[in-house]
Design a protein around this motif. Structure first.
Motif, PDB file in Angstrom:
ATOM      1  N   GLY A 122       1.887   9.666  10.077  1.00 20.29           N
ATOM      2  CA  GLY A 122       2.784   8.809   9.311  1.00 20.29           C
ATOM      3  C   GLY A 122       2.689   9.163   7.840  1.00 20.29           C
ATOM      4  N   THR A 123       3.334   8.363   7.011  1.00 20.06           N
ATOM      5  CA  THR A 123       3.306   8.619   5.564  1.00 20.06           C
ATOM      6  C   THR A 123       2.225   7.820   4.858  1.00 20.06           C
ATOM      7  N   GLY A 124       1.778   6.730   5.501  1.00 22.10           N
ATOM      8  CA  GLY A 124       0.844   5.821   4.861  1.00 22.10           C
ATOM      9  C   GLY A 124       1.520   4.755   4.020  1.00 22.10           C
ATOM     10  N   VAL A 125       2.856   4.753   4.025  1.00 22.03           N
ATOM     11  CA  VAL A 125       3.632   3.798   3.231  1.00 22.03           C
ATOM     12  C   VAL A 125       4.445   2.910   4.177  1.00 22.03           C
ATOM     13  N   GLY A 126       4.337   1.599   4.006  1.00 24.22           N
ATOM     14  CA  GLY A 126       5.122   0.674   4.805  1.00 24.22           C
ATOM     15  C   GLY A 126       6.403   0.279   4.087  1.00 24.22           C
ATOM     16  N   SER A 127       7.512   0.285   4.808  1.00 22.76           N
ATOM     17  CA  SER A 127       8.805  -0.131   4.249  1.00 22.76           C
ATOM     18  C   SER A 127       9.419  -1.175   5.168  1.00 22.76           C
ATOM     19  N   SER A 128       9.975  -2.224   4.573  1.00 23.16           N
ATOM     20  CA  SER A 128      10.603  -3.271   5.372  1.00 23.16           C
ATOM     21  C   SER A 128      11.997  -2.832   5.811  1.00 23.16           C
ATOM     22  N   VAL A 129      12.526  -3.536   6.805  1.00 22.68           N
ATOM     23  CA  VAL A 129      13.879  -3.227   7.275  1.00 22.68           C
ATOM     24  C   VAL A 129      14.876  -3.339   6.125  1.00 22.68           C
ATOM     25  N   LEU A 130      14.737  -4.379   5.319  1.00 19.28           N
ATOM     26  CA  LEU A 130      15.660  -4.544   4.189  1.00 19.28           C
ATOM     27  C   LEU A 130      15.505  -3.427   3.167  1.00 19.28           C
ATOM     28  N   GLU A 131      14.286  -2.960   2.961  1.00 19.57           N
ATOM     29  CA  GLU A 131      14.084  -1.836   2.036  1.00 19.57           C
ATOM     30  C   GLU A 131      14.774  -0.574   2.545  1.00 19.57           C
ATOM     31  N   ALA A 167       3.356  -2.329  10.722  1.00 16.19           N
ATOM     32  CA  ALA A 167       2.594  -1.169  11.196  1.00 16.19           C
ATOM     33  C   ALA A 167       2.812   0.000  10.247  1.00 16.19           C
ATOM     34  N   TYR A 168       1.755   0.369   9.522  1.00 15.05           N
ATOM     35  CA  TYR A 168       1.821   1.610   8.754  1.00 15.05           C
ATOM     36  C   TYR A 168       0.462   2.296   8.797  1.00 15.05           C
ATOM     37  N   ALA A 169       0.493   3.605   8.615  1.00 13.33           N
ATOM     38  CA  ALA A 169      -0.636   4.455   8.980  1.00 13.33           C
ATOM     39  C   ALA A 169      -1.651   4.654   7.870  1.00 13.33           C
ATOM     40  N   HIS A 170      -2.901   4.742   8.292  1.00 11.99           N
ATOM     41  CA  HIS A 170      -3.945   5.365   7.481  1.00 11.99           C
ATOM     42  C   HIS A 170      -3.967   6.825   7.921  1.00 11.99           C
ATOM     43  N   THR A 171      -3.687   7.749   7.017  1.00 11.94           N
ATOM     44  CA  THR A 171      -3.444   9.144   7.412  1.00 11.94           C
ATOM     45  C   THR A 171      -4.559  10.112   7.007  1.00 11.94           C
ATOM     46  N   GLU A 172      -5.675   9.587   6.513  1.00 15.29           N
ATOM     47  CA  GLU A 172      -6.718  10.462   5.966  1.00 15.29           C
ATOM     48  C   GLU A 172      -7.267  11.432   7.016  1.00 15.29           C
ATOM     49  N   LYS A 173      -7.395  10.971   8.261  1.00 15.01           N
ATOM     50  CA  LYS A 173      -7.951  11.840   9.304  1.00 15.01           C
ATOM     51  C   LYS A 173      -7.070  13.064   9.516  1.00 15.01           C
ATOM     52  N   ALA A 174      -5.755  12.844   9.657  1.00 14.56           N
ATOM     53  CA  ALA A 174      -4.838  13.976   9.831  1.00 14.56           C
ATOM     54  C   ALA A 174      -4.804  14.851   8.586  1.00 14.56           C
ATOM     55  N   ASN A 175      -4.846  14.210   7.410  1.00 15.40           N
ATOM     56  CA  ASN A 175      -4.812  14.964   6.153  1.00 15.40           C
ATOM     57  C   ASN A 175      -6.019  15.902   6.041  1.00 15.40           C
ATOM     58  N   LYS A 176      -7.202  15.378   6.366  1.00 13.09           N
ATOM     59  CA  LYS A 176      -8.434  16.157   6.162  1.00 13.09           C
ATOM     60  C   LYS A 176      -8.721  17.113   7.315  1.00 13.09           C
ATOM     61  N   ILE A 177      -8.610  16.633   8.536  1.00 14.77           N
ATOM     62  CA  ILE A 177      -9.040  17.439   9.681  1.00 14.77           C
ATOM     63  C   ILE A 177      -7.951  18.408  10.117  1.00 14.77           C
TER      64      ILE A 177
END
Length: 340
Positions: free
Chosen positions: A267-276, A304-314
């Motif tokens: 994911g991007t790690g950023v949450g956006s609402s439907v209205l956004e 639901a938004y992602a913590h992406t550090e694992k994919a970023n690092k590994i």
């Protein structure tokens, strides 16, 4: 040149992944039963890459046909498994269809992968495996909550099937990529999201409404405990997502995995609402959107938004395209297929 099987390879995410695989020099074989895709997508892939992948129309629920396919293609080095029904709301209405389609196709494919000389398997998983997570952003260590929909449950069960299979088959190497919300289209506008019938996902419904195919967009729920009352999701550009599959596959082919089952949030790690998302579309397209608020839809989580550090690092993978990029490309695609 390694041969890679992509099931559901004419679908939204699958077709973009085929493009990235071919751009990296892989030989690709596609299986797709066209239940939620079109043969025209093959032309789009060929036009972008200059190469036409091998294609077979097979229903993966037909065990004998799956066995026959793998008898012909014993030299496959990896399988990326997309083939599945994928709409949360629809799965609530059609649970048996989702369990039959998503689990049988996985089981029959996985049984054949174990018999290959190179048993590498990438599973198209989902953030829905977390249910309504207790903390944001969601890490891979978040406890798996009860699924909010049959679709989410098929992804939970799917991961369990793969883990159990890896446990007794050490030669099998698998990675589950837990996507958040894929949107957008290829920048060429030659492939993109092409739902059959009424779209089940937000962005194609937005673009079809703007194109005049739909009278009005329904926003399901404006009373959630979020800043503007609408659900929050992590919207990732499908091209970024496709590239994550190539990186994950290369990790397995190069023997870089540290266990024979791994999972990564994509994911991007950023949450956006439907209205956004709606407001972003209006800004990048320069036109207003007709929408109304409707009751909450069963199966939807609040946020639901992602913590992406694992994919970023590994994995060494990171999303680089923005929500603006994704919405702009989705609208470009919609206009291209509607001749607007």
């Amino acid at each position: 040149m390694k041969k890679i099987l992509v099931t559901g390879g004419l679908g939204f995410i699958g077709s973009h992944t085929v493009v990235e695989l071919q751009n990296e020099g892989f030989e690709v074989v596609i299986i797709d039963d066209l239940s939620n895709s079109s043969l025209d997508v093959l032309k789009g892939i060929s036009s972008i890459t200059g190469k036409t992948p091998n294609y077979e129309n097979i229903d993966l629920k037909e065990k004998a046909l799956v066995e026959q396919f793998f008898q012909k293609h014993k030299d496959i080095s990896g399988v990326i498994h997309f083939a599945a029904s994928k709409a949360v709301g629809e799965s609530v209405q059609m649970p048996l269809h989702y369990y039959e389609n998503n689990l049988n196709t996985l089981i029959y494919t996985l049984k054949e992968v174990i018999g290959l000389d190179e048993s590498n398997f990438i599973f198209s998983s989902s953030c829905t495996v977390y249910g309504q997570a207790e903390e944001m952003p969601i890490t891979e260590k978040a406890p798996v909550q009860p699924a909010e929909s049959p679709y989410g449950n098929t992804k939970q069960i799917g991961e369990e099937i793969i883990m159990d299979t890896c446990y007794v088959n050490p030669e099998l190497n698998a990675i589950a990529l837990r996507y958040f919300n894929p949107i957008g289209a290829h920048p060429s506008a030659k492939i993109g999201e092409l739902p059959i019938g009424v779209p089940q996902n937000l962005v194609p419904y937005i673009t079809q409404t703007a194109a005049g195919l739909r009278e009005c967009l329904s926003v399901f729920g404006n009373d959630y405990p979020t800043e503007d009352g609408t659900c929050i999701r992590d919207y990732i550009h499908v091209v970024d997502l496709a590239k994550a599959h190539v990186v994950a596959l290369q990790r397995l082919l190069n023997g870089k995995n540290t266990s024979n089952f791994e999972s990564f949030n994509i994911g991007t790690g950023v949450g956006s609402s439907v209205l956004e998302v709606i407001k972003t579309f209006e800004r990048v397209s320069g036109q207003s959107l007709n929408y109304i608020f409707a009751p909450r839809r069963q199966g939807d989580v609040i946020s639901a938004y992602a913590h992406t550090e694992k994919a970023n690092k590994i994995l060494g993978w990171k999303a680089v395209l923005t929500l603006d990029d994704a919405i702009r490309s989705a609208w470009h695609w919609e206009k291209q297929i509607r001749n607007i």
